[in-house]
Design an enzyme around this catalytic site. Structure first.
Site, PDB file in Angstrom:
ATOM      1  N   GLU A 247      -3.705   7.051   6.193  1.00 47.72           N
ATOM      2  CA  GLU A 247      -4.881   6.695   5.388  1.00 47.72           C
ATOM      3  C   GLU A 247      -5.894   5.927   6.232  1.00 47.72           C
ATOM      4  O   GLU A 247      -5.490   5.087   7.031  1.00 47.72           O
ATOM      5  CB  GLU A 247      -4.443   5.844   4.191  1.00 47.72           C
ATOM      6  CG  GLU A 247      -3.592   6.639   3.235  1.00 47.72           C
ATOM      7  CD  GLU A 247      -3.104   5.830   2.031  1.00 47.72           C
ATOM      8  OE1 GLU A 247      -3.604   4.712   1.800  1.00 47.72           O
ATOM      9  OE2 GLU A 247      -2.219   6.336   1.332  1.00 47.72           O
TER      10      GLU A 247
ATOM     11  N   ILE B 186       8.669   2.362 -11.839  1.00 52.45           N
ATOM     12  CA  ILE B 186       7.575   3.329 -11.982  1.00 52.45           C
ATOM     13  C   ILE B 186       8.146   4.701 -12.344  1.00 52.45           C
ATOM     14  O   ILE B 186       7.652   5.382 -13.256  1.00 52.45           O
ATOM     15  CB  ILE B 186       6.710   3.399 -10.699  1.00 52.45           C
ATOM     16  CG1 ILE B 186       6.043   2.042 -10.461  1.00 52.45           C
ATOM     17  CG2 ILE B 186       5.649   4.499 -10.814  1.00 52.45           C
ATOM     18  CD1 ILE B 186       5.293   1.914  -9.134  1.00 52.45           C
TER      19      ILE B 186
ATOM     20  N   ARG C 182      19.318   6.176  -4.217  1.00 57.36           N
ATOM     21  CA  ARG C 182      20.301   5.849  -3.173  1.00 57.36           C
ATOM     22  C   ARG C 182      21.666   5.498  -3.768  1.00 57.36           C
ATOM     23  O   ARG C 182      22.704   5.850  -3.270  1.00 57.36           O
ATOM     24  CB  ARG C 182      19.824   4.606  -2.408  1.00 57.36           C
ATOM     25  CG  ARG C 182      19.243   4.913  -1.080  1.00 57.36           C
ATOM     26  CD  ARG C 182      18.836   3.652  -0.383  1.00 57.36           C
ATOM     27  NE  ARG C 182      18.222   2.687  -1.288  1.00 57.36           N
ATOM     28  CZ  ARG C 182      18.050   1.399  -1.013  1.00 57.36           C
ATOM     29  NH1 ARG C 182      18.475   0.909   0.123  1.00 57.36           N
ATOM     30  NH2 ARG C 182      17.458   0.587  -1.860  1.00 57.36           N
TER      31      ARG C 182
ATOM     32  N   THR D 259       2.998   9.475  -5.348  1.00 52.43           N
ATOM     33  CA  THR D 259       2.205   8.262  -5.604  1.00 52.43           C
ATOM     34  C   THR D 259       2.867   7.060  -4.918  1.00 52.43           C
ATOM     35  O   THR D 259       2.550   5.918  -5.249  1.00 52.43           O
ATOM     36  CB  THR D 259       2.094   7.967  -7.116  1.00 52.43           C
ATOM     37  OG1 THR D 259       3.408   8.008  -7.685  1.00 52.43           O
ATOM     38  CG2 THR D 259       1.195   8.949  -7.825  1.00 52.43           C
ATOM     39  N   SER D 260       3.804   7.322  -3.982  1.00 53.04           N
ATOM     40  CA  SER D 260       4.541   6.196  -3.383  1.00 53.04           C
ATOM     41  C   SER D 260       3.883   5.776  -2.065  1.00 53.04           C
ATOM     42  O   SER D 260       2.967   4.940  -2.076  1.00 53.04           O
ATOM     43  CB  SER D 260       6.016   6.553  -3.208  1.00 53.04           C
ATOM     44  OG  SER D 260       6.189   7.665  -2.345  1.00 53.04           O
ATOM     45  N   ARG D 261       4.301   6.359  -0.958  1.00 62.07           N
ATOM     46  CA  ARG D 261       3.654   6.128   0.326  1.00 62.07           C
ATOM     47  C   ARG D 261       3.585   7.460   1.063  1.00 62.07           C
ATOM     48  O   ARG D 261       4.533   8.252   1.026  1.00 62.07           O
ATOM     49  CB  ARG D 261       4.437   5.115   1.176  1.00 62.07           C
ATOM     50  CG  ARG D 261       4.264   3.665   0.732  1.00 62.07           C
ATOM     51  CD  ARG D 261       2.850   3.138   1.001  1.00 62.07           C
ATOM     52  NE  ARG D 261       2.699   1.740   0.640  1.00 62.07           N
ATOM     53  CZ  ARG D 261       2.289   1.309  -0.553  1.00 62.07           C
ATOM     54  NH1 ARG D 261       1.986   2.167  -1.519  1.00 62.07           N
ATOM     55  NH2 ARG D 261       2.171   0.011  -0.787  1.00 62.07           N
TER      56      ARG D 261
ATOM     57  N   HIS E 108      -5.688   6.954  -3.127  1.00 63.47           N
ATOM     58  CA  HIS E 108      -4.780   5.816  -3.335  1.00 63.47           C
ATOM     59  C   HIS E 108      -5.260   4.895  -4.477  1.00 63.47           C
ATOM     60  O   HIS E 108      -5.581   3.721  -4.246  1.00 63.47           O
ATOM     61  CB  HIS E 108      -4.593   5.025  -2.035  1.00 63.47           C
ATOM     62  CG  HIS E 108      -3.297   4.274  -1.989  1.00 63.47           C
ATOM     63  ND1 HIS E 108      -2.591   4.036  -0.842  1.00 63.47           N
ATOM     64  CD2 HIS E 108      -2.565   3.699  -2.984  1.00 63.47           C
ATOM     65  CE1 HIS E 108      -1.492   3.345  -1.115  1.00 63.47           C
ATOM     66  NE2 HIS E 108      -1.454   3.134  -2.429  1.00 63.47           N
ATOM     67  N   ILE E 109      -5.290   5.467  -5.679  1.00 68.60           N
ATOM     68  CA  ILE E 109      -5.800   4.698  -6.836  1.00 68.60           C
ATOM     69  C   ILE E 109      -4.722   4.498  -7.906  1.00 68.60           C
ATOM     70  O   ILE E 109      -5.042   4.251  -9.075  1.00 68.60           O
ATOM     71  CB  ILE E 109      -7.040   5.378  -7.461  1.00 68.60           C
ATOM     72  CG1 ILE E 109      -6.737   6.834  -7.894  1.00 68.60           C
ATOM     73  CG2 ILE E 109      -8.230   5.330  -6.517  1.00 68.60           C
ATOM     74  CD1 ILE E 109      -7.818   7.447  -8.782  1.00 68.60           C
ATOM     75  N   GLY E 110      -3.446   4.596  -7.494  1.00 63.64           N
ATOM     76  CA  GLY E 110      -2.348   4.517  -8.474  1.00 63.64           C
ATOM     77  C   GLY E 110      -2.461   3.350  -9.446  1.00 63.64           C
ATOM     78  O   GLY E 110      -2.287   3.504 -10.653  1.00 63.64           O
TER      79      GLY E 110
ATOM     80  N   GLY F 297      13.209   3.598  -9.789  1.00 64.13           N
ATOM     81  CA  GLY F 297      12.829   2.223 -10.122  1.00 64.13           C
ATOM     82  C   GLY F 297      11.937   2.227 -11.360  1.00 64.13           C
ATOM     83  O   GLY F 297      11.850   3.206 -12.096  1.00 64.13           O
TER      84      GLY F 297
END
Ligand code: GLV
Length: 332
Positions: free
Chosen positions: A277, A173, A193, A246-248, A295-297, A171
């Site tokens: 988290e 990012i 996908r 950096t996603s989840r 988590h500071i993306g 995507g």
């Protein structure tokens, strides 16, 4: 419990009420000040408990939520029994919101796509560089007085220039990361996908994992991507490669990753997100080759303010009868 800060009202009509779950960056709420909206919010930045969210949802037309707020069926049902029309998440990911229930209750869900891509890609690249060059290990030694002077065999990292970077998900990012990587002379491949039709597309995740010197993850968290990088996939990764997420956090089996790192199968990891988290796997915490960020993306003042404003704008759009561009549709 929250207090209601009156922002004016239109004579004869019920004022629109927006629940703001946490303190937003300064200037984010300006859009509401010129309108007849009431804000339900706290003076402090304490998260609302689940039962407080359920109660507050009953009295709100809209919720501006953050990714730490669990907007589940119970919250949405309470909202639907009242007058809730929209939940706008000030984040691009919306896995904290039960989208199916929202659709069932005809509550719109909005997110903040597009405005945090470059900022998040900057951070992913920071992690790529830091994990490959052992920046955390070296900096920690220096600060703790462990560094006794320059040595030719110290802190021998991996070159980022010339490396093969494999992006999982392609995507906005991921594409912004690819732009940066090409500037560093990396070869870039990607898996998604659906066939992107773009150069570097690899249909088979296993093949991308087996070839890449650095793997960076850029998929949303869904039922399909939970533990997408599990024990088996980690075993397929090239010996001595680097993994950046950096996603989840739940996209990766954190325990399997930590074990692979300690065994030296993986050279280093750069993580901004975690399975539970704010807890972090203790094995990761003790590994010097894990660069771990909280988590500071998207955390720059400019980007976080833009995200918050975008969420607030979406609330006004929905409540005033417009369709926001950032409406999450069921097929997303
Ligand atoms: C951050 O993680 C976001 O989804 O915006």
């Amino acid at each position: 419990m929250g207090s209601t800060a009156g922002m004016g009202s239109t004579a004869g009509s019920l004022p629109r009420r927006v629940l703001i779950t946490r303190q937003l960056p300064e200037g984010s709420l300006e859009i509401f000040t010129s309108k007849s909206y009431e804000l339900i919010m706290r003076d402090d930045d304490e998260p609302w408990s689940h039962s407080e969210l359920v109660d507050a949802a009953r009295n709100a037309d809209a919720i501006v939520s953050l990714l730490t707020d669990k907007i589940d069926e119970e919250v949405l049902q309470a909202g639907a029994e009242g007058r809730l029309k929209v939940v706008a998440n000030a984040a691009v990911g919306y896995d904290n919101i039960d989208l199916k229930s929202a659709m069932r209750f005809h509550i719109a869900v909005c997110n903040t796509p597009g405005v945090l891509d470059e900022t998040t890609a900057d951070l992913a690249f920071l992690l790529i560089l830091a994990a490959s060059r052992l920046a955390y290990e070296a900096a920690s030694d220096l600060r703790s007085g462990q560094w006794a002077g320059w040595g030719i065999n110290q802190y021998l990292g991996r070159d980022v220039h010339g490396a093969l970077l494999g992006l999982v998900g392609y995507g906005r990012i991921a594409r912004a990361v690819a732009d940066r990587a090409r500037g560093f002379g990396c070869e870039v491949i990607h898996h998604a996908r659906h066939d992107t039709g773009l150069p570097g597309f690899i249909s088979d995740l296993a093949s991308l994992l087996g070839r890449s010197d650095i793997v960076s993850l850029h998929v949303p968290l869904t039922d399909d991507t939970y533990h997408l990088i599990g024990r088996d996939e980690i075993a397929l990764m090239k010996q001595g490669s680097v993994l950046v997420n950096t996603s989840r956090g739940q996209v990766v089996d954190e325990q399997a990753l930590a074990e692979a790192l300690l065994q030296g199968r993986i050279f280093g990891v750069g993580l901004d997100v975690y399975e539970n988290e704010p807890s972090v796997n203790p094995l990761l915490l003790k590994s010097p080759r894990a660069v771990l960020l909280p988590h500071i993306g998207s955390a720059t003042r400019a980007t976080r303010t833009t995200m918050a404003r975008m969420a607030c704008q979406a609330v006004c759009d929905v409540l005033e009868g417009r369709t926001p561009d950032n409406l999450v549709r069921s097929e997303n």
